[in-house]
Scaffold this motif. Structure first.
Motif, PDB file in Angstrom:
ATOM      1  N   GLN A   4     123.639  39.290  -0.970  1.00 56.14           N
ATOM      2  CA  GLN A   4     123.547  39.918  -2.281  1.00 56.14           C
ATOM      3  C   GLN A   4     124.008  41.369  -2.204  1.00 56.14           C
ATOM      4  OE1 GLN A   4     119.502  39.459  -3.536  1.00 56.14           O
ATOM      5  NE2 GLN A   4     119.770  37.310  -4.127  1.00 56.14           N
ATOM      6  N   HIS A   5     123.589  42.051  -1.167  1.00 61.26           N
ATOM      7  CA  HIS A   5     123.976  43.444  -0.973  1.00 61.26           C
ATOM      8  C   HIS A   5     125.486  43.562  -0.837  1.00 61.26           C
ATOM      9  CE1 HIS A   5     124.618  47.196   1.321  1.00 61.26           C
ATOM     10  NE2 HIS A   5     123.624  47.642   0.566  1.00 61.26           N
ATOM     11  N   ALA A   6     126.098  42.654  -0.089  1.00 61.22           N
ATOM     12  CA  ALA A   6     127.549  42.693   0.097  1.00 61.22           C
ATOM     13  C   ALA A   6     128.282  42.483  -1.218  1.00 61.22           C
ATOM     14  CB  ALA A   6     127.970  41.633   1.119  1.00 61.22           C
ATOM     15  N   VAL A   7     127.792  41.569  -2.050  1.00 64.35           N
ATOM     16  CA  VAL A   7     128.444  41.317  -3.341  1.00 64.35           C
ATOM     17  C   VAL A   7     128.290  42.526  -4.256  1.00 64.35           C
ATOM     18  CG1 VAL A   7     128.380  39.881  -5.411  1.00 64.35           C
ATOM     19  CG2 VAL A   7     128.236  38.817  -3.165  1.00 64.35           C
ATOM     20  N   TRP A   8     127.107  43.115  -4.323  1.00 64.04           N
ATOM     21  CA  TRP A   8     126.900  44.284  -5.186  1.00 64.04           C
ATOM     22  C   TRP A   8     127.677  45.493  -4.669  1.00 64.04           C
ATOM     23  CZ3 TRP A   8     125.857  43.259  -9.767  1.00 64.04           C
ATOM     24  CH2 TRP A   8     124.931  42.296 -10.142  1.00 64.04           C
ATOM     25  N   PHE A   9     127.800  45.615  -3.351  1.00 64.79           N
ATOM     26  CA  PHE A   9     128.593  46.708  -2.788  1.00 64.79           C
ATOM     27  C   PHE A   9     130.069  46.520  -3.142  1.00 64.79           C
ATOM     28  CE2 PHE A   9     130.896  48.765   0.743  1.00 64.79           C
ATOM     29  CZ  PHE A   9     130.470  50.061   0.529  1.00 64.79           C
ATOM     30  N   GLY A  10     130.546  45.282  -3.107  1.00 66.67           N
ATOM     31  CA  GLY A  10     131.912  45.003  -3.529  1.00 66.67           C
ATOM     32  C   GLY A  10     132.121  45.351  -4.991  1.00 66.67           C
ATOM     33  N   ALA A  11     131.115  45.081  -5.824  1.00 70.00           N
ATOM     34  CA  ALA A  11     131.203  45.445  -7.239  1.00 70.00           C
ATOM     35  C   ALA A  11     131.260  46.966  -7.403  1.00 70.00           C
ATOM     36  CB  ALA A  11     130.012  44.875  -8.001  1.00 70.00           C
ATOM     37  N   LEU A  12     130.475  47.687  -6.617  1.00 76.29           N
ATOM     38  CA  LEU A  12     130.514  49.145  -6.654  1.00 76.29           C
ATOM     39  C   LEU A  12     131.887  49.666  -6.251  1.00 76.29           C
ATOM     40  CD1 LEU A  12     129.107  51.911  -6.906  1.00 76.29           C
ATOM     41  CD2 LEU A  12     128.497  51.673  -4.501  1.00 76.29           C
TER      42      LEU A  12
END
Length: 66
Positions: free
Chosen positions: A33-41
């Protein structure tokens, strides 16, 4: 007004895509989840420089009458 709408709506696209990915794939692992949200950022941060170098596309919604 178009500039303000673009400024507010463009960054929402990566967030909506990230949220859809997490919801559709039912990701439960916190690191994933963190990786996906970081990609969104990163996507949100990339919008500004890319908008300077990307070509402008003017799409006609309705056909132009002669």
């Amino acid at each position: 007004m178009n500039w303000l709408a673009a400024l507010l709506l463009r960054p929402l696209a990566p967030l909506l895509v990230a949220g859809a990915i997490l919801r559709i794939l039912r990701v439960q692992h916190p690191a994933s989840q963190h990786a996906v949200w970081f990609g969104a950022l990163l996507g949100m941060l990339a919008i500004a420089p890319l908008s300077l170098v990307a070509p402008r596309w003017n799409l006609a919604v309705y056909p132009v009458k002669p």
